[in-house]
Enzyme design. Structure first.
Site, PDB file in Angstrom:
ATOM      1  N   ASP A  15       5.521  13.388  82.685  1.00 54.34           N
ATOM      2  CA  ASP A  15       5.155  12.543  81.477  1.00 54.34           C
ATOM      3  C   ASP A  15       5.516  13.524  80.420  1.00 54.34           C
ATOM      4  O   ASP A  15       4.876  14.661  80.108  1.00 54.34           O
ATOM      5  CB  ASP A  15       3.799  12.234  81.313  1.00 54.34           C
ATOM      6  CG  ASP A  15       3.477  11.766  80.016  1.00 54.34           C
ATOM      7  OD1 ASP A  15       4.038  11.031  79.270  1.00 54.34           O
ATOM      8  OD2 ASP A  15       2.402  12.061  79.311  1.00 54.34           O
ATOM      9  N   GLU A  75       9.020   9.304  82.704  1.00 56.11           N
ATOM     10  CA  GLU A  75       9.041   8.476  81.586  1.00 56.11           C
ATOM     11  C   GLU A  75       9.898   8.481  80.494  1.00 56.11           C
ATOM     12  O   GLU A  75      10.139   9.321  79.983  1.00 56.11           O
ATOM     13  CB  GLU A  75       7.382   8.509  81.224  1.00 56.11           C
ATOM     14  CG  GLU A  75       7.105   7.064  80.203  1.00 56.11           C
ATOM     15  CD  GLU A  75       5.858   7.000  79.851  1.00 56.11           C
ATOM     16  OE1 GLU A  75       5.320   7.013  78.463  1.00 56.11           O
ATOM     17  OE2 GLU A  75       4.731   7.538  80.479  1.00 56.11           O
ATOM     18  N   ASP A 147      -2.427  13.598  79.846  1.00 56.84           N
ATOM     19  CA  ASP A 147      -0.964  13.901  80.438  1.00 56.84           C
ATOM     20  C   ASP A 147      -0.769  13.703  81.849  1.00 56.84           C
ATOM     21  O   ASP A 147       0.027  13.016  82.165  1.00 56.84           O
ATOM     22  CB  ASP A 147      -0.639  14.989  79.820  1.00 56.84           C
ATOM     23  CG  ASP A 147      -0.674  14.979  78.240  1.00 56.84           C
ATOM     24  OD1 ASP A 147       0.175  14.157  77.587  1.00 56.84           O
ATOM     25  OD2 ASP A 147      -1.464  16.027  77.589  1.00 56.84           O
TER      26      ASP A 147
END
Length: 182
Positions: A15, A75, A147
């Site tokens: 991420d 992502e 996160d």
């Protein structure tokens, strides 16, 4: 911590973020997902942008050397209201992608919608819902940071790629009520 089980796939989820980049490592054994590790790589906001990018690259390289994943999932960047924030996020994402490719990993990319849909069941899930489902799916004793949970969710999305919505490219699909429809 090598990936010794035959047929097991070790997946690193990322991420990306300039301040904090989350990472999550899982193994897929058939249909079973097993938690390996997760955490955050933090850059110092008092350093220059190139130094911060270097910190992210080095941190991801260290994760690769430590956990030796076979595949990676990242992502995709979303465009937000502040163009400067979007640009910085894109640069952090570039550092992550560079480290993964430099490490020889195949990299899959997923939108936040795809990740949320694969993990929670709908694309408009709140961060807390994603964290809760990550805990449930990986049978964790506690909740990882937001996160790290997002990174684990990205890895889970990739692991479910052949079976669920994580494999769907958004091209050719519409979104209604936070769900992909044909």
């Amino acid at each position: 911590m090598p990936n010794d089980m035959p047929g097991a796939v070790r997946i690193l989820g990322i991420d990306p973020g300039l301040r904090v980049t989350g990472f999550g490592v899982i193994e897929k054994h058939g249909n079973q997902l097993i938690y390996v590790a997760s955490g955050c790589i933090k850059s110092n906001d008092k350093e220059s942008l190139p130094e911060r990018i270097g910190t992210l690259f080095a941190g991801i390289s260290e994760v690769l050397a430590t956990y030796r994943p076979n595949q990676a999932a990242v992502e995709k960047v979303f465009v937000n209201v502040n163009p400067q924030s979007t640009l910085l996020l894109g640069q952090a994402r570039g550092a992550a992608l560079s480290a993964l490719v430099h490490g020889g990993l195949p990299v899959a990319e997923y939108t936040a919608l795809q990740v949320k849909q694969a993990v929670v069941g709908h694309g408009k899930a709140a961060k807390e819902q994603v964290q809760d489902m990550v805990v449930r799916l990986l049978k964790l004793p506690g909740s990882p940071t937001a996160d790290a949970a997002d990174a684990l969710a990205c890895a889970i999305c990739h692991a479910h790629g052949g079976q669920g919505l994580g494999a769907l490219a958004t091209a050719g699909y519409r979104v209604r009520g936070g769900r992909l429809i044909g």
